[in-house]
Design a protein around this motif. Sequence first.
Motif, short mmCIF file in Angstrom:
data_model
loop_
_atom_site.label_atom_id
_atom_site.label_comp_id
_atom_site.label_asym_id
_atom_site.label_seq_id
_atom_site.Cartn_x
_atom_site.Cartn_y
_atom_site.Cartn_z
N ARG A 155 -6.11 3.27 -5.40
CA ARG A 155 -6.49 3.56 -4.02
C ARG A 155 -5.28 3.35 -3.13
O ARG A 155 -5.00 2.24 -2.68
CB ARG A 155 -7.65 2.65 -3.59
N PHE A 208 -10.37 2.42 0.94
CA PHE A 208 -9.73 1.12 0.76
C PHE A 208 -10.71 -0.05 0.72
O PHE A 208 -10.35 -1.12 0.21
CB PHE A 208 -8.72 0.88 1.88
N ILE A 248 -9.23 -2.81 -2.15
CA ILE A 248 -8.12 -3.74 -1.94
C ILE A 248 -8.60 -5.17 -1.70
O ILE A 248 -8.04 -6.11 -2.28
CB ILE A 248 -7.22 -3.24 -0.80
N ILE A 252 0.87 -1.17 0.00
CA ILE A 252 0.00 0.00 0.00
C ILE A 252 0.90 1.22 0.00
O ILE A 252 1.29 1.74 1.05
CB ILE A 252 -0.95 0.00 1.21
N THR A 271 -1.50 0.85 -4.94
CA THR A 271 -1.46 -0.35 -4.11
C THR A 271 -1.24 -1.53 -5.04
O THR A 271 -2.05 -1.81 -5.93
CB THR A 271 -2.77 -0.53 -3.33
#
Length: 463
Positions: A210, A287, A303, A185, A190
Amino acid sequence: MANSDGDTGTSELLRGIAVLRRQLSSSSPTTPGASPSFASSPLLSPTTRQQYTDPPVILDIGARGIRAGIAGMERPVCEIPIGPDLRGRIKTHVLWDLDTRNTSIEHVHDILQAILRDIYYKHLLLDGKSRKVVILENPMMTLQLKKAIAFVLFNYFQSISVTYMLSPIGSMLAAGARTALVVDIGWHETTITPIFDYKPILSATRSTLRAGKRLHDLVSRTLKASTDVIPSFDEVEEFIARAMYCTPIDLSTSARTSQQAFAITLSGNTYYIPSAETRHKPLVQLFLQRAEDNVDDIDDFPIPDLIVSCLSGLGIDTRASMLSRILFVGGCSNIPGLTLRILEEVRNCLVRDSAGGDSIDLQKNFRPWTIGDRSRIKAITSLGAWSGASLYISREREHLLNGAGAGAGSGAIRRLRPEAASGISHTASSSFRILGEVERDKFLLDKTYADNIFDWTISTKYR
């Protein structure tokens, strides 16, 4: 009489030289192959003994800072953040922009030259001409930036060579593993990189925008809306580091706690925040939640969805070994509670996906997920990419210099972390190659060599 004394002194000097020559000849190897070969490793191929006995310099160059040190150390000697300095050499907080059209290569050269000069002459106390350099790179690092780094090291610091190593592999080695799913991250992106038996599976790598930059912008807008004051760059970063946290899924925050106001001092200025949701709500929005307007954009998936998508694209045996070895690295991974919440969301995604839901539609699975897969998902910890690269390189140098690899270096590795030492020891007998060396003379003279050597996806004659 004077001539006799002069002849006596000359003869004694000649006898001393002859004795010294005999001693040197008797201490040198008499059979070919008695001394270790240094041409088999990209880190140990110079022509003078000083160059291959001195450990190389390791640089972990990120968008927001540079970690530097000497191979064999447990931790980097220094970590220099990128930001405006008093001498006016640097006027930005970021080394490069994700859109290369907005990045001036000359500006990148100036920033690297200023920071690396302080690293070499103030912190490491070294001359760049006498050491090789190892660069830890993200799999998504642009070729233009790689060339800029090599250009500065070769032209301004006269480095012998520059060796590139993938930072996810360094993070995995520092965790004492040979297979892992590395979730980085970072600032711009990411990146999710699966590594199986020390080999990165670049075709299954996933990335999303992100990351830290979007979090910074979101928090900046939230603080401005709450306080009617535009916070500075450093104040936003301090707020993220000191005040933000992520709550578990099953933790129900009461309305009283959500509306509770608090005060925080950032860079000498006191801010009164009317709601405590400012501390955790931006993390969930950025996220963990999927956007409504751009659901088909793979660069904007949360994520947890990308982790499941990456695992779904792997083979059955590869996927099974990575479920219990998810490794989180990067600056934003240090936010309290964030990695635990991501793992919870991944488990929920697997349940929905196995039930035939439409939560993961990026890539068709090789087989349905099971409840057993959900229970095996775990995270591992690492000392960091720099420490992993340092341990690996010191182990390789020790193995080639001493033959059997026994010495002070292996003891230092065992003292640091036994499982990391055992994981790195496996690399000595492995047939993989995780390093790519760029030689100074070829880089400066051969344009084709300079254009192709940095791309991991191109198979050239120079490798």
